[in-house]
Design an enzyme around this catalytic site. Structure first.
Site, short mmCIF file in Angstrom:
data_model
loop_
_atom_site.label_atom_id
_atom_site.label_comp_id
_atom_site.label_asym_id
_atom_site.label_seq_id
_atom_site.Cartn_x
_atom_site.Cartn_y
_atom_site.Cartn_z
N GLY A 71 0.81 -1.21 0.00
CA GLY A 71 0.00 0.00 0.00
C GLY A 71 0.85 1.26 0.00
N ASN A 151 -7.90 4.02 8.71
CA ASN A 151 -7.35 2.82 9.36
C ASN A 151 -7.46 2.86 10.88
OD1 ASN A 151 -5.40 4.91 8.44
ND2 ASN A 151 -4.04 3.85 9.88
N GLN A 179 -7.68 -0.24 3.52
CA GLN A 179 -8.50 -0.85 4.58
C GLN A 179 -9.87 -1.32 4.09
OE1 GLN A 179 -7.58 -1.67 7.60
NE2 GLN A 179 -5.61 -0.62 7.71
N SER A 199 -3.44 -3.17 -0.56
CA SER A 199 -2.33 -3.86 0.12
C SER A 199 -2.71 -5.32 0.37
CB SER A 199 -2.03 -3.16 1.43
OG SER A 199 -1.15 -3.93 2.21
N GLY A 200 -1.79 -6.25 0.09
CA GLY A 200 -2.07 -7.69 0.24
C GLY A 200 -2.28 -8.13 1.68
N HIS A 201 -1.46 -7.59 2.59
CA HIS A 201 -1.48 -8.16 3.95
C HIS A 201 -2.64 -7.68 4.80
CE1 HIS A 201 0.45 -4.90 6.55
NE2 HIS A 201 0.64 -4.41 5.34
N THR A 237 12.20 -7.28 -11.21
CA THR A 237 11.61 -8.61 -11.39
C THR A 237 10.45 -8.79 -10.41
OG1 THR A 237 13.74 -9.44 -12.08
CG2 THR A 237 12.13 -11.09 -11.37
N CYS A 325 1.14 0.89 11.93
CA CYS A 325 2.10 0.89 10.81
C CYS A 325 3.15 1.96 11.01
CB CYS A 325 1.39 1.16 9.50
SG CYS A 325 -0.08 0.24 9.33
#
Ligand code: PLP
Length: 388
Positions: A71, A151, A179, A199-201, A237, A325
């Protein structure tokens, strides 16, 4: 003692199904997606499959998705990318005082380099007024950035209305949806956004992966220069296993989001109601209804948030005092201060964010444990004594 995790806004556990999907891309299918032989093409297929899943989930086309390291990178890219690509047109950006640091710190960086930033205030519930956005637009405005949901206090912003204003004014509109994606419905056309960070997590995927939605024809400078990956916007990559994990997490969220949101909202309301009934001198922060289904944020008088947190931890309950965070800071949360919460109360704030694995029994345990902790800490508190 079974630990109870109630800090899902900070991060979520990676789902076993997600880990399972990722594993082959560390070993058997380890190819570089840029290689033209079969190993590479296998990895390329996996990356593109994940991109399509992310795109479909938010109503976008896969060409409009750039995969990022999370994010923070998506927010950085959106703001810096638009700022530097459009500086001839103007140097004014509008945002809010309650954004995540991934936006606010970028704004400060840009401010030092000649951009003018308007930080809009919010009301006592954390809502931005669309009329304030409209009034702040000048002929130099190139970007508006307003988060989809906060958040810390969970307030869901009127992004759709702001999107309409931005579109009518011909100004790009970015939203930090870190969020919300995977938790409540997000559709880029309905929200009328040009840029959106994921954001993935935060949605049961791995850490260190995310995405930026960029509407077709949005002018941005490239974020990373090098090998030309991600349509020359973000060289390097690709993190294939993490990207595959993001795709799988999004797919699973799509299957369960509606009923999970309903279940968590029920637990949220039970927790709020119970704590308000059992503890004197507390206030609930954030909006009563325009609120993320998993967010509970309260401030208690005469106690320190850190002491509450440590006492809860000793009873096996993990919560947060605000944004986890950021770096640990003695300053009260900028979000709570923006809502008008007095400094002393902001110091005594606590955030619980529910997740998939939480049950009613977890809520009961907080309701049983927290009132005693607050009473014990207040009995020792110099803050209380000065009030008496
Ligand atoms: N934006 C918001 C609203 C967040 O809550 C967070 C993380 O807490 C971020 C951005 C940063 O996301 P990441 O941890 O993927 O860099």
């Amino acid at each position: 003692m079974r630990r109870i995790y109630l800090d899902h806004a900070a991060t979520t556990p990676t789902r076993p199904e997600v880990v399972k999907a990722m594993l082959p891309y560390f070993t058997d299918a380890f190819g570089n997606p840029s290689s033209i032989y079969s190993y590479g093409q296998e990895a390329r297929g996996a990356v593109e499959g994940a991109r399509t899943r992310v795109a479909e989930f938010i109503g976008a086309r896969s060409e409009e998705i750039i995969l990022t390291s999370g994010g923070t990178e998506a927010d950085n890219y959106a703001l810096k990318g638009v700022a530097y690509a459009n500086e001839r047109k103007g140097n004014h950006i509008i945002t809010t005082s309650i954004e995540h640091r991934a936006v606010l710190e970028v704004c400060k960086f840009l401010e030092k380099r000649g951009f003018k930033i308007t930080y809009l205030p919010v009301d006592e519930y954390g809502l931005v007024a669309p009329d304030d956005v409209k009034r702040a637009i000048t002929d130099k405005t190139i970007l508006i950035s307003v988060m989809h949901a906060n958040n810390e206090v969970g307030t869901i912003e009127p992004v759709e209305e702001i999107g309409k204003i931005a579109r009518e004014a011909g100004v790009y509109f970015h939203t930090d949806a870190v969020q919300t994606v995977g938790h409540i419905p997000v559709n880029v056309d309905e929200l009328k956004v040009d840029l959106l960070a994921i954001s993935g997590h935060k949605l049961y995927g791995p850490k260190g992966v995310g995405a930026l939605y960029i509407r077709e024809d949005t002018k941005l400078v490239s974020f990373m220069h090098g090998g030309g990956q991600e349509r020359k916007c973000r060289a390097g990559t690709e993190n294939v296993p993490a990207i595959v994990g993001l795709g799988r997490a999004v797919e699973l969220a799509g299957q369960e989001m509606g009923k999970e949101a309903e279940r968590q909202a029920y637990l949220r309301d039970k927790l709020i109601k119970g704590l308000v009934e059992k503890i004197d001198h507390i206030r609930v922060n954030g909006h009563p209804t325009k609120r993320l289904p998993n967010n509970v944020n309260l401030s208690a008088d005469f106690v320190e948030g850190e002491s509450l947190l440590l006492s809860l931890d000793s009873e096996g309950i993990c919560a947060s005092t605000g944004s986890a965070c950021g770096m640990a800071s003695p300053e009260p949360s900028h979000v709570l201060l923006a809502l008008g919460v007095p400094r002393e109360q902001a110091h005594g704030s606590l955030r619980f964010t529910l997740g998939r694995e939480n049950t009613e029994a977890d809520v009961e345990r907080v309701l049983e444990g927290l009132p005693g902790i607050v009473a014990r800490l207040r009995a020792m508190s110099p803050l209380l004594k000065t009030q008496q």
